[in-house]
Enzyme design. Structure first.
Site, PDB file in Angstrom:
ATOM      1  N   SER A   7      40.032  39.173 102.656  1.00 27.71           N
ATOM      2  CA  SER A   7      40.423  37.982 103.411  1.00 27.71           C
ATOM      3  C   SER A   7      40.799  36.884 102.448  1.00 27.71           C
ATOM      4  O   SER A   7      39.961  36.425 101.651  1.00 27.71           O
ATOM      5  CB  SER A   7      39.260  37.515 104.292  1.00 27.71           C
ATOM      6  N   HIS A  32      43.912  40.504 105.035  1.00 29.03           N
ATOM      7  CA  HIS A  32      43.431  39.783 106.210  1.00 29.03           C
ATOM      8  C   HIS A  32      43.763  38.294 106.049  1.00 29.03           C
ATOM      9  O   HIS A  32      43.386  37.660 105.062  1.00 29.03           O
ATOM     10  CB  HIS A  32      41.925  40.002 106.342  1.00 29.03           C
ATOM     11  N   ASP A  34      43.479  34.614 107.785  1.00 28.82           N
ATOM     12  CA  ASP A  34      42.736  33.842 108.777  1.00 28.82           C
ATOM     13  C   ASP A  34      43.488  32.587 109.174  1.00 28.82           C
ATOM     14  O   ASP A  34      43.675  31.676 108.362  1.00 28.82           O
ATOM     15  CB  ASP A  34      41.368  33.461 108.207  1.00 28.82           C
ATOM     16  N   MET A  36      43.581  29.301 111.434  1.00 25.49           N
ATOM     17  CA  MET A  36      42.676  28.399 112.172  1.00 25.49           C
ATOM     18  C   MET A  36      43.400  27.105 112.517  1.00 25.49           C
ATOM     19  O   MET A  36      44.144  26.569 111.677  1.00 25.49           O
ATOM     20  CB  MET A  36      41.450  28.071 111.316  1.00 25.49           C
ATOM     21  N   HIS A  65      44.599  37.196 111.820  1.00 26.87           N
ATOM     22  CA  HIS A  65      43.480  36.935 112.730  1.00 26.87           C
ATOM     23  C   HIS A  65      43.654  35.518 113.266  1.00 26.87           C
ATOM     24  O   HIS A  65      43.428  34.536 112.550  1.00 26.87           O
ATOM     25  CB  HIS A  65      42.176  37.113 111.921  1.00 26.87           C
ATOM     26  N   MET A  67      42.657  32.494 115.061  1.00 30.29           N
ATOM     27  CA  MET A  67      41.541  31.721 115.617  1.00 30.29           C
ATOM     28  C   MET A  67      42.130  30.417 116.124  1.00 30.29           C
ATOM     29  O   MET A  67      41.905  29.336 115.558  1.00 30.29           O
ATOM     30  CB  MET A  67      40.484  31.486 114.527  1.00 30.29           C
ATOM     31  N   MET A 136      33.261  39.901 115.202  1.00 29.02           N
ATOM     32  CA  MET A 136      32.875  38.812 114.299  1.00 29.02           C
ATOM     33  C   MET A 136      31.374  38.914 114.026  1.00 29.02           C
ATOM     34  O   MET A 136      30.563  38.903 114.954  1.00 29.02           O
ATOM     35  CB  MET A 136      33.167  37.441 114.921  1.00 29.02           C
ATOM     36  N   ASP A 174      34.098  41.468 110.562  1.00 25.93           N
ATOM     37  CA  ASP A 174      34.533  40.289 109.803  1.00 25.93           C
ATOM     38  C   ASP A 174      33.424  39.253 109.738  1.00 25.93           C
ATOM     39  O   ASP A 174      33.006  38.715 110.774  1.00 25.93           O
ATOM     40  CB  ASP A 174      35.777  39.703 110.516  1.00 25.93           C
TER      41      ASP A 174
HETATM   42  C1  DX5 Z   1      35.752  33.588 109.281  1.00 25.99           C
HETATM   43  C2  DX5 Z   1      36.953  34.438 108.953  1.00 25.99           C
HETATM   44  C3  DX5 Z   1      36.685  35.511 107.986  1.00 25.99           C
HETATM   45  C4  DX5 Z   1      36.212  35.060 106.660  1.00 25.99           C
HETATM   46  C5  DX5 Z   1      35.142  35.998 106.252  1.00 25.99           C
HETATM   47  O1  DX5 Z   1      36.055  32.740 110.308  1.00 25.99           O
HETATM   48  O2  DX5 Z   1      37.474  35.055 110.113  1.00 25.99           O
HETATM   49  O3  DX5 Z   1      37.788  36.418 107.857  1.00 25.99           O
HETATM   50  O4  DX5 Z   1      37.201  35.061 105.656  1.00 25.99           O
HETATM   51  O5  DX5 Z   1      34.655  35.524 105.090  1.00 25.99           O
HETATM   52  P1  DX5 Z   1      33.383  36.105 104.357  1.00 25.99           P
HETATM   53  O6  DX5 Z   1      33.726  37.520 103.962  1.00 25.99           O
HETATM   54  O7  DX5 Z   1      33.300  35.171 103.219  1.00 25.99           O
HETATM   55  O8  DX5 Z   1      32.220  36.018 105.301  1.00 25.99           O
HETATM   56 ZN    ZN Z   2      38.993  36.758 109.851  1.00 23.00          ZN
END
Ligand code: DX5
Ligand code: ZN
Length: 224
Positions: A7, A32, A34, A36, A65, A67, A136, A174
């Site tokens: 990620s 991956h 993320d 947001m 992903h 969010m 999650m 994740d």
């Molecule tokens: C959290 C993200 C994850 C995040 C996980 O909201 O969706 O993908 O990068 O990070 P680690 O592996 O650091 O928990």
């Molecule tokens: Zn993620």
């Protein structure tokens, strides 16, 4: 088969291409990403423009992903920018079936994500149309949070349901996946391991990815 999806949330964005290629050299096979929006989760990260740049920097599939609220509005832009896989949160989609079909109509793999407080049972009606389910194991929004052990039974349940209903979705996990938790998630049924902090926060992403995958693979051999 176990796959590692580094990620980029925890990567150094000023050296993103290098960081991604190091993680790939260490065995990462899916990147991956993320996304947001500061509404669905209390953090803001990146958008289609960065996906477009990443697309030029790696041949690996980009797993976006989302969010975000109202993902339907942005799915076409992510697909056009080079996303290969797109996942949306059950909690953000009042018309989940429509949203998943929108992803598929843009020729991307469609995934559904559930937060730690959302039960697997709520996915019953979409399991036959998704390509993957993302569990999650932290509350989304930030990297480097502690793993929530209650996610393990959800991974097991998804594996059971897939077998019972003869389905094909992949199971992804994740949040908080690292050397101390990876064996448990793999043994519970996770096949795609997202890891940000464990790969990018210290040392060399290549060595970190290699070590994490090695521990994961050893754990599958111990699986009954
Ligand atoms: C959290 C993200 C994850 C995040 C996980 O909201 O969706 O993908 O990068 O990070 P680690 O592996 O650091 O928990
Ligand atoms: Zn993620």
């Amino acid at each position: 088969m176990i796959e590692l999806a580094p990620s980029i949330l925890s990567a150094d964005f000023a050296h993103l291409a290098d960081q991604v290629s190091r993680a790939a050299e260490g065995g990462g096979t899916i990147i991956h990403v993320d996304v947001m929006d500061g509404h669905f989760v209390p953090n803001i990260t990146l958008g289609p423009q960065l996906v477009k740049s990443l697309r030029k920097a790696t041949k690996l599939p980009l797993d976006c992903h989302l969010m975000i609220e109202n993902p339907d509005r942005y799915i076409p832009a992510f697909a056009d920018s080079g996303a290969d896989w797109i996942s949306v949160h059950h909690e953000a989609c009042p018309h989940l079936d429509r949203t998943l079909n929108l992803i598929k109509n843009h020729d991307c793999h469609a995934g559904v994500v559930i937060n730690p407080a959302t039960p697997v049972e709520l996915l019953s009606e979409v399991l036959d149309i998704v390509d993957y389910v993302l569990v999650m194991s932290v509350n989304p929004g930030f990297g480097a949070q502690p793993f929530i052990p209650n996610s393990l039974h959800k991974l097991r349940k998804l594996r059971e349901l897939r077998e019972q209903r003869n389905l094909n979705y992949k199971i992804e996990v994740d949040g908080g996946v690292g050397l101390d938790t990876v064996a448990r998630v793999v043994q519970a049924g996770a096949e795609i391991l997202v890891a940000g902090n464990a790969v990018f926060s210290h040392g060399d992403p290549m060595t970190n990815a290699q070590t994490l995958l090695k521990v994961a693979l050893e754990a599958t051999l111990q699986k009954v």
